[in-house]
Design an enzyme around this catalytic site. Structure first.
Site, PDB file in Angstrom:
ATOM      1  CB  SER A 103      -0.955  -0.047   1.201  1.00 46.13           C
ATOM      2  OG  SER A 103      -1.956   0.939   1.107  1.00 46.13           O
ATOM      3  CD  GLU A 223      -2.081  -3.210  -4.199  1.00 42.75           C
ATOM      4  OE1 GLU A 223      -3.305  -3.293  -3.958  1.00 42.75           O
ATOM      5  OE2 GLU A 223      -1.339  -2.401  -3.598  1.00 42.75           O
ATOM      6  CG  HIS A 294      -5.088  -3.130  -0.222  1.00 37.26           C
ATOM      7  ND1 HIS A 294      -4.236  -2.794  -1.252  1.00 37.26           N
ATOM      8  CD2 HIS A 294      -4.858  -2.233   0.771  1.00 37.26           C
ATOM      9  CE1 HIS A 294      -3.516  -1.738  -0.893  1.00 37.26           C
ATOM     10  NE2 HIS A 294      -3.874  -1.378   0.329  1.00 37.26           N
TER      11      HIS A 294
END
Length: 324
Positions: A103, A223, A294
């Site tokens: 992230s 992602e 995630h």
């Protein structure tokens, strides 16, 4: 047994129950867990002010740990990039500390790669990875990404491969449409190519900055979470128009989750985004389904390492065993 250093370079830890679960699980796995003194600090939405978080990153680099594991992502690292201790981080990575996260952590990983060439690992964070709630305590705590069932077994196995030094690669089953899009061009898609990428929003945000790795001939994996397909396409278009995507040997898409389509979309979906991307890059393979993002089931990936990318029938393989 490995020495694992837990620190918070980004968002504040709000889910203390998940924090405790994660620490206990790592200890139960036989690891020595050292917790940074400011791991639970809070300032606005951050895990401490900028100086506090920079100091925590410095302590992680100086810890001598086998793994430096972030508590969570969120936001906070982009504003620290000019002041990161790049030499200390690279020295620690080269001596064997595996910096692991995802992230927001992508910003640090790419900046470190751009500045020093050091390898880090895209993988779980403490809260969403090891702090996931068991079925018996799924209601404990508030917020975060805890889900019933505890940590994912594939993620745990990949983490164990990392700390034991036996990991040589990862693989996944491709959708049939991916194989069809390759038009029979399977086998080796990339040889000894740098693997890089991570969270799409973070990657796109660094374009044009001195913290963006100028990788050519690489395997770019991406992602994201809570980004509608049109926003995903917009960020991909930024990378496309900047010439980044055409310079790669292959684009590998992980998991894009937690978004909601609306009646206004009229059939526009992530599949349409992938179709559009393939149309823009007719000579660059675009693979999907990488188990990373995630989501509970995620592999660990060496950001900056040289890898081989193979497709055998419907199996995609990313191999880095030569690192050992």
């Amino acid at each position: 047994m490995s020495h694992i250093y837990i620190y918070s370079p980004s968002g504040a830890v709000r889910d203390r129950a998940a924090f405790r679960r994660g620490v206990k699980r790592l200890q139960a796995m036989g690891h020595e867990v050292e917790i940074d003194p400011d791991a639970l600090a809070s300032f606005e939405r951050f895990a401490g002010d900028d100086a506090t978080r920079l100091a925590a990153i410095g302590r992680a680099a100086a810890s001598g740990a086998d793994v430096a594991l972030i508590t969570r992502g969120g936001y906070g690292l982009p504003r620290l990039l000019p002041d990161l201790p790049y030499r200390a981080l690279a020295r620690a990575a080269n001596k064997g500390t595996h910096f692991v996260g995802l992230s927001d952590f992508t910003a640090l990983q790419l900046a470190l790669l751009a500045k020093t060439g050091a390898t880090t690992w895209a993988g779980p964070a403490l809260l969403e990875g090891f702090g996931a709630a068991d079925a018996t305590d799924a209601g404990e705590g508030h917020g975060g990404h805890a889900t019933a069932g505890g940590p994912d077994e594939i993620m745990l196995a990949c983490f164990d491969d990392l700390v034991s030094g036996v990991g040589e690669g990862t693989g996944w089953r491709l959708p049939a449409v991916d194989v069809a899009a390759l038009g029979g061009h399977t086998g080796s898609l990339a040889h000894h190519a740098p693997l890089w990428g991570g969270n799409l929003a973070m990657v796109a945000s660094l374009v044009g900055a001195p913290y963006f790795p100028e990788v050519k001939g690489g395997v770019l994996f991406l992602e994201d979470v809570a980004e509608h397909p049109y926003r995903v396409e917009r960020m991909l278009a930024q990378l496309l128009h900047a010439g980044v995507l055409a310079r790669q040997k292959a684009i590998v898409l992980g998991q894009f989750t937690e978004y909601k389509l609306t009646p206004h979309d009229r059939g526009y979906s992530m599949k349409k985004v992938v179709d559009w991307l393939r149309g823009q890059l007719p000579r660059t393979p675009v693979l999907t389904g990488l188990p990373f993002g995630h989501v509970p089931t995620k592999v660990l990936l060496p950001v900056g390492a040289k890898v081989d990318l193979l497709v055998e029938e419907r199996d995609a393989l990313v191999l880095w065993g030569h690192m050992h």
